[in-house]
Write a protein that holds these residues in place. Structure first.
Motif, PDB file in Angstrom:
ATOM      1  N   GLU A   1      -3.361   4.268   2.287  1.00 18.46           N
ATOM      2  CA  GLU A   1      -3.581   3.608   0.997  1.00 18.46           C
ATOM      3  C   GLU A   1      -4.369   2.315   1.157  1.00 18.46           C
ATOM      4  N   THR A   2      -4.222   1.638   2.286  1.00 19.77           N
ATOM      5  CA  THR A   2      -5.042   0.454   2.532  1.00 19.77           C
ATOM      6  C   THR A   2      -6.503   0.838   2.672  1.00 19.77           C
ATOM      7  N   GLN A   3      -6.776   1.953   3.350  1.00 22.61           N
ATOM      8  CA  GLN A   3      -8.156   2.410   3.472  1.00 22.61           C
ATOM      9  C   GLN A   3      -8.726   2.786   2.112  1.00 22.61           C
ATOM     10  N   LEU A   4      -7.933   3.423   1.271  1.00 22.48           N
ATOM     11  CA  LEU A   4      -8.407   3.758  -0.067  1.00 22.48           C
ATOM     12  C   LEU A   4      -8.718   2.484  -0.854  1.00 22.48           C
ATOM     13  N   PHE A   5      -7.876   1.463  -0.699  1.00 22.01           N
ATOM     14  CA  PHE A   5      -8.134   0.176  -1.354  1.00 22.01           C
ATOM     15  C   PHE A   5      -9.452  -0.417  -0.863  1.00 22.01           C
ATOM     16  N   ARG A   6      -9.707  -0.369   0.444  1.00 21.97           N
ATOM     17  CA  ARG A   6     -10.979  -0.867   0.969  1.00 21.97           C
ATOM     18  C   ARG A   6     -12.157  -0.157   0.302  1.00 21.97           C
ATOM     19  N   GLU A   7     -12.053   1.155   0.200  1.00 18.92           N
ATOM     20  CA  GLU A   7     -13.150   1.923  -0.398  1.00 18.92           C
ATOM     21  C   GLU A   7     -13.340   1.569  -1.866  1.00 18.92           C
ATOM     22  N   ASP A   8     -12.249   1.349  -2.585  1.00 18.56           N
ATOM     23  CA  ASP A   8     -12.353   0.951  -3.987  1.00 18.56           C
ATOM     24  C   ASP A   8     -13.021  -0.414  -4.118  1.00 18.56           C
ATOM     25  N   MET A   9     -12.628  -1.359  -3.259  1.00 19.71           N
ATOM     26  CA  MET A   9     -13.218  -2.694  -3.325  1.00 19.71           C
ATOM     27  C   MET A   9     -14.707  -2.657  -2.976  1.00 19.71           C
TER      28      MET A   9
ATOM     29  N   VAL B   1      -4.249   4.313 -14.280  1.00 17.51           N
ATOM     30  CA  VAL B   1      -5.626   4.794 -14.177  1.00 17.51           C
ATOM     31  C   VAL B   1      -6.146   4.280 -12.846  1.00 17.51           C
ATOM     32  N   PHE B   2      -6.480   5.198 -11.948  1.00 18.63           N
ATOM     33  CA  PHE B   2      -6.853   4.822 -10.588  1.00 18.63           C
ATOM     34  C   PHE B   2      -8.363   4.665 -10.454  1.00 18.63           C
ATOM     35  N   VAL B   3      -8.780   3.629  -9.739  1.00 20.41           N
ATOM     36  CA  VAL B   3     -10.192   3.421  -9.453  1.00 20.41           C
ATOM     37  C   VAL B   3     -10.760   4.620  -8.703  1.00 20.41           C
ATOM     38  N   SER B   4     -10.024   5.098  -7.705  1.00 22.47           N
ATOM     39  CA  SER B   4     -10.521   6.201  -6.882  1.00 22.47           C
ATOM     40  C   SER B   4     -10.706   7.469  -7.704  1.00 22.47           C
ATOM     41  N   ALA B   5      -9.800   7.729  -8.645  1.00 21.93           N
ATOM     42  CA  ALA B   5      -9.935   8.940  -9.476  1.00 21.93           C
ATOM     43  C   ALA B   5     -11.196   8.887 -10.308  1.00 21.93           C
ATOM     44  N   LEU B   6     -11.523   7.720 -10.845  1.00 28.38           N
ATOM     45  CA  LEU B   6     -12.753   7.584 -11.617  1.00 28.38           C
ATOM     46  C   LEU B   6     -13.974   7.729 -10.719  1.00 28.38           C
ATOM     47  N   ARG B   7     -13.920   7.105  -9.552  1.00 27.09           N
ATOM     48  CA  ARG B   7     -15.055   7.212  -8.628  1.00 27.09           C
ATOM     49  C   ARG B   7     -15.304   8.663  -8.237  1.00 27.09           C
ATOM     50  N   LEU B   8     -14.229   9.378  -7.939  1.00 33.05           N
ATOM     51  CA  LEU B   8     -14.371  10.776  -7.514  1.00 33.05           C
ATOM     52  C   LEU B   8     -14.746  11.696  -8.656  1.00 33.05           C
ATOM     53  N   SER B   9     -14.652  11.177  -9.892  1.00 28.10           N
ATOM     54  CA  SER B   9     -15.128  11.922 -11.069  1.00 28.10           C
ATOM     55  C   SER B   9     -16.553  11.531 -11.435  1.00 28.10           C
ATOM     56  N   ASP B  10     -17.219  10.847 -10.501  1.00 27.93           N
ATOM     57  CA  ASP B  10     -18.623  10.454 -10.660  1.00 27.93           C
ATOM     58  C   ASP B  10     -18.850   9.438 -11.772  1.00 27.93           C
ATOM     59  N   VAL B  11     -17.833   8.636 -12.092  1.00 28.42           N
ATOM     60  CA  VAL B  11     -18.039   7.527 -13.013  1.00 28.42           C
ATOM     61  C   VAL B  11     -18.745   6.404 -12.263  1.00 28.42           C
TER      62      VAL B  11
ATOM     63  N   PRO C   1       0.798  -1.231   0.000  1.00 29.76           N
ATOM     64  CA  PRO C   1       0.000   0.000   0.000  1.00 29.76           C
ATOM     65  C   PRO C   1       0.835   1.287   0.000  1.00 29.76           C
ATOM     66  N   TYR C   2       1.486   1.538  -1.140  1.00 31.17           N
ATOM     67  CA  TYR C   2       2.223   2.788  -1.234  1.00 31.17           C
ATOM     68  C   TYR C   2       1.674   3.716  -2.316  1.00 31.17           C
ATOM     69  N   ASP C   3       0.548   3.314  -2.938  1.00 31.83           N
ATOM     70  CA  ASP C   3      -0.127   4.163  -3.912  1.00 31.83           C
ATOM     71  C   ASP C   3      -1.540   3.625  -4.081  1.00 31.83           C
ATOM     72  N   ALA C   4      -2.360   4.343  -4.841  1.00 25.48           N
ATOM     73  CA  ALA C   4      -3.768   3.990  -4.977  1.00 25.48           C
ATOM     74  C   ALA C   4      -3.963   2.784  -5.902  1.00 25.48           C
TER      75      ALA C   4
ATOM     76  N   ASP D   1       5.213   9.382   7.474  1.00 24.69           N
ATOM     77  CA  ASP D   1       5.469   8.179   8.245  1.00 24.69           C
ATOM     78  C   ASP D   1       4.995   6.957   7.456  1.00 24.69           C
ATOM     79  N   TRP D   2       5.811   5.905   7.409  1.00 23.78           N
ATOM     80  CA  TRP D   2       5.477   4.746   6.573  1.00 23.78           C
ATOM     81  C   TRP D   2       4.200   4.053   7.033  1.00 23.78           C
ATOM     82  N   GLN D   3       3.952   4.051   8.334  1.00 23.82           N
ATOM     83  CA  GLN D   3       2.723   3.426   8.832  1.00 23.82           C
ATOM     84  C   GLN D   3       1.496   4.231   8.431  1.00 23.82           C
ATOM     85  N   ALA D   4       1.617   5.557   8.473  1.00 26.99           N
ATOM     86  CA  ALA D   4       0.502   6.408   8.059  1.00 26.99           C
ATOM     87  C   ALA D   4       0.213   6.232   6.574  1.00 26.99           C
ATOM     88  N   LEU D   5       1.280   6.138   5.763  1.00 27.67           N
ATOM     89  CA  LEU D   5       1.094   5.921   4.328  1.00 27.67           C
ATOM     90  C   LEU D   5       0.412   4.582   4.075  1.00 27.67           C
ATOM     91  N   ALA D   6       0.866   3.536   4.758  1.00 25.26           N
ATOM     92  CA  ALA D   6       0.276   2.210   4.555  1.00 25.26           C
ATOM     93  C   ALA D   6      -1.198   2.196   4.927  1.00 25.26           C
TER      94      ALA D   6
END
Length: 408
Positions: free
Chosen positions: A107-115, A294-304, A47-50, A99-104
């Motif tokens: 991005e893990t939370q963003l992954f949860r939201e995408d799933m 192409v990020f799932v979150s970017a599309l979601r936040l663009s109302d796709v 989890p170091y990026d979306a 902080d590496w823990q904050a980053l992890a």
């Protein structure tokens, strides 16, 4: 580690066929034959990026397997990891001064939201690398008992060729393995190693890096043994399917299997290995190093429409390599809207053939494109006025949800 919320999935009045999957190790389709609950392990994110479309395609593929098993009458035990400490994560955290823990966690939370948005069924066990450290230590100690661990400076290595089946997952020769090992996080040229392909199982403490105490000295787990320990603990030996992207065949799945098979002599890590193809964009495989994502979150936040995103992925067979295009996405959004029109009719074309056909297509190596074609045909017949059954739209709506994960 907390997983994501499960969507409500309707039950079907008919049972799907038993599932056949293409096995990477044999190159052939094989029947999955769960003894008790079907057991599935899918390698998770670092989890170091979306979440990009390559990730989404992989997790959607094994969501189809999860659903196909359930529709065939099986309970499913699904396990997924999160590599929440590793070199790429630490490097990214240092680069962006976080902080590496904050980053992890971010991005893990963003992954949860995408799933959740894509209606991917969550794993029952969602395990981070950090919380798996006791499992890793136990597995290393078992390998030490077998005499197959050695030390290079402060790092511990596993003798990969102590597994007599080494190479049977990927089917690759030594030269190809060595090249891939170097390209995918390995260290074939490190002085002091007995074999260029031997993999690190415990990385000794480095200045400025996180570490944990162990009988081998402070440090952190290697990549492959993390998944080996988690899978063995939560699924046992000879579980049904090890899944992931095709870039994990070697070294990751080959070496995870070897570690378990040497620790438990004569046993088998997984019965079958299934792998999703790679998704490209602008002519190259999507990768963080190239930045063509192409990020799932970017599309979601663009109302796709998330169901349009999911349908765009379903239009391709999970094992194929293919290229993401904007046109493909908009075609999928339009297709979802047209399916909604068909489902909104008071009556529809007969439901039984499309229900049986879609379940059969997905049981045949997760053939989602064939399933999409069958639903297209039902929608067109319904919109053309073939209103044979008042209950047909409801039955097809339940099918789309239970089998394809589409809530329309």
């Amino acid at each position: 580690m907390r997983t994501w919320s499960a969507p409500d999935v309707p039950s079907l009045s008919v049972r799907g066929p038993q599932v056949r999957l293409h096995d990477t190790a044999t190159g052939e389709k094989q029947a999955t034959q769960p003894e008790g609950p079907a057991r599935l392990y899918v390698c998770g994110i670092t989890p170091y990026d979306a979440t990009h479309m390559g990730h989404a395609a992989t997790y959607l593929a094994f969501d189809l397997l999860n659903r196909a098993w359930r529709n065939a009458g099986h309970e499913v035990v699904y396990v997924q990891n999160v590599t929440d400490v590793d070199d790429p994560l630490l490097e990214r955290a240092d680069k962006v001064n976080i902080d590496w823990q904050a980053l992890a966690e971010r991005e893990t939370q963003l992954f949860r939201e995408d799933m959740e948005a894509l209606r991917v069924l969550p794993p029952q066990h969602y395990i981070g690398a950090v919380e798996s450290i006791p499992l890793v230590i136990d597995l290393i100690q078992r390998l030490q008992e077998q005499g197959q661990i050695y030390t290079v400076e402060t790092d511990l290595y596993f003798r990969v060729r102590s597994d007599k089946r080494f190479g049977s997952v990927s089917g690759l020769d030594t030269a190809t393995m060595t090249a891939l090992f170097g390209a995918r996080g390995g260290d074939p040229d490190r002085p002091g190693k007995e074999d260029p392909l031997d993999c690190v199982v415990w990385r000794g403490e480095r200045p400025g890096e996180p570490s944990w105490p162990s009988p081998f000295g402070p440090g952190r787990p290697g990549w492959h043994i993390e998944c080996a320990g988690i899978a063995q603990q939560h699924l046992g030996l000879a579980f049904d399917v090890q899944g992931g992207g095709s870039d994990l065949v070697f070294p990751h799945h080959e070496m995870s299997a070897g570690e378990v098979q040497v620790a438990w002599p004569g046993e088998t890590f997984a019965k079958l290995y299934a792998h999703a193809g790679m998704v490209a964009y602008d002519g190259e495989k999507m990768s963080k190093s190239l930045g063509n994502l192409v990020f799932v979150s970017a599309l979601r936040l663009s109302d796709v429409d998330p169901m349009g995103i999911r349908l765009a992925l379903l239009q391709h067979h999970y094992r194929d390599d293919w290229e993401w295009t904007d046109q493909g996405l908009w075609d999928a959004v339009d297709r979802a809207d047209r399916w909604r029109l068909g489902l909104a009719r008071a009556g529809g074309a007969p439901a039984a053939p499309v229900v049986e056909g879609v379940l059969a297509a997905l049981a045949d190596d997760l053939d989602a494109p064939r399933a999409v074609e069958l639903v297209d045909a039902w929608v067109e017949a319904t919109l053309a006025g073939d209103l044979a059954e008042e209950s047909a739209p409801g039955a097809v709506r339940r099918l789309l949800d239970a089998a394809l994960g589409l809530a329309l």
